[in-house]
Design a protein around this motif. Structure first.
Motif, short mmCIF file in Angstrom:
data_model
loop_
_atom_site.label_atom_id
_atom_site.label_comp_id
_atom_site.label_asym_id
_atom_site.label_seq_id
_atom_site.Cartn_x
_atom_site.Cartn_y
_atom_site.Cartn_z
N UNK A 3 20.55 83.15 17.76
CA UNK A 3 20.71 81.99 18.64
C UNK A 3 21.90 81.15 18.17
N UNK A 4 22.94 81.12 18.99
CA UNK A 4 24.09 80.27 18.70
C UNK A 4 23.85 78.90 19.31
N UNK A 33 21.29 72.84 21.90
CA UNK A 33 20.38 73.51 20.96
C UNK A 33 19.12 72.69 20.76
N UNK A 34 19.24 71.38 20.68
CA UNK A 34 18.06 70.52 20.55
C UNK A 34 17.18 70.68 21.78
N UNK A 75 21.42 84.71 24.99
CA UNK A 75 22.57 84.15 25.70
C UNK A 75 22.23 83.14 26.76
N UNK A 76 21.04 82.56 26.74
CA UNK A 76 20.62 81.68 27.81
C UNK A 76 20.70 80.19 27.52
N UNK A 77 21.38 79.80 26.45
CA UNK A 77 21.40 78.38 26.06
C UNK A 77 21.91 77.47 27.18
N UNK A 78 23.01 77.85 27.81
CA UNK A 78 23.61 77.00 28.85
C UNK A 78 22.78 76.97 30.14
N UNK A 79 21.89 77.94 30.33
CA UNK A 79 21.09 77.99 31.55
C UNK A 79 19.80 77.18 31.46
N UNK A 80 19.42 76.78 30.26
CA UNK A 80 18.16 76.03 30.12
C UNK A 80 18.28 74.66 30.79
N UNK A 125 10.75 77.04 34.59
CA UNK A 125 12.04 77.53 35.07
C UNK A 125 12.26 78.95 34.52
N UNK A 126 12.90 79.84 35.28
CA UNK A 126 13.13 81.21 34.81
C UNK A 126 13.84 81.29 33.46
N UNK A 127 14.78 80.38 33.19
CA UNK A 127 15.48 80.40 31.91
C UNK A 127 14.54 80.05 30.76
N UNK A 128 13.58 79.17 31.01
CA UNK A 128 12.60 78.80 29.98
C UNK A 128 11.65 79.97 29.74
N UNK A 129 11.23 80.63 30.81
CA UNK A 129 10.35 81.79 30.68
C UNK A 129 11.06 82.90 29.90
N UNK A 130 12.37 83.08 30.15
CA UNK A 130 13.14 84.09 29.42
C UNK A 130 13.22 83.74 27.94
N UNK A 131 13.47 82.47 27.62
CA UNK A 131 13.50 82.03 26.22
C UNK A 131 12.16 82.33 25.55
N UNK A 132 11.08 81.96 26.18
CA UNK A 132 9.75 82.19 25.61
C UNK A 132 9.49 83.68 25.40
#
Length: 191
Positions: A11-12, A90-91, A42-47, A59-66
């Protein structure tokens, strides 16, 4: 015989194209030891911005992160420092894990790629937040591997043998810590 692979999620904390933090983690992916699958997040900017009382389903980006955090055996962060602390993006990612416990008990480490004397605000904030989240952080695994743009090769990865060896060592130690943790759980009869 089944081959056991340990998944380390990379995670960058930077959303900037050409970030040395992202380059460092892409290099980690290239030098990961045998038995380790280093996966790029690679989903940091989509959250979306974290809202504590947001309606489910998430949100789909949150589900992907999880999903990616659940599939990972360990997590390796590399982040720049903005205004003396973590970048807001990042926070925000970390905030999305508060209520779900996605990082609770998960072995976590970080790389710092800025020169000595810089980046301490970001690493201190990251350590603090990860502590609140209950992540399993062994700061002895975390490393400072300074990186300059001149260390980056034509392939977009860090060419420095010292950096590559140091990065591979961090991953080895993080995976070793994770396996020690799992063995302790087995020995204690928790599994």
């Amino acid at each position: 015989m089944r081959h056991c692979v340990t998944v380390v999620l990379l995670v960058s904390g930077s959303t900037r194209v050409g970030s040395t933090n992202s380059t460092a983690l892409r290099t980690v992916r290239a030098v990961a030891p045998d038995g380790v699958e280093a996966r790029w997040y690679g989903g940091l900017a989509e959250l979306p911005a974290f809202v504590p009382d947001a309606a489910e389903p998430a949100h789909p980006a949150v589900l992907d992160l999880r999903r990616q955090l659940a599939a990972a055996d360990a997590v390796l962060f590399c982040t720049p420092e903005y205004a003396g602390t973590l970048p807001g993006s990042l926070k925000n990612l970390l905030d999305w894990t508060v209520g779900t416990g996605d990082l609770y008990g998960k072995p976590v480490a970080w790389l710092t790629v800025v020169a000595t004397g810089r980046g301490t605000g970001a690493t201190a904030a990251l350590a603090s937040v990860l502590g609140y989240l209950g992540a399993d952080v062994d700061e002895a695994i975390c490393a400072r591997l300074p990186l300059s743009r001149t260390d980056i090769g034509e392939d977009g990865l860090v060419a420095s043998p010292e950096f590559r060896a140091g990065a591979a060592d961090v991953v080895r130690r993080l995976v070793g810590h994770r396996r020690s943790f799992d063995n302790g759980r087995i020995d204690d009869g928790i599994r």
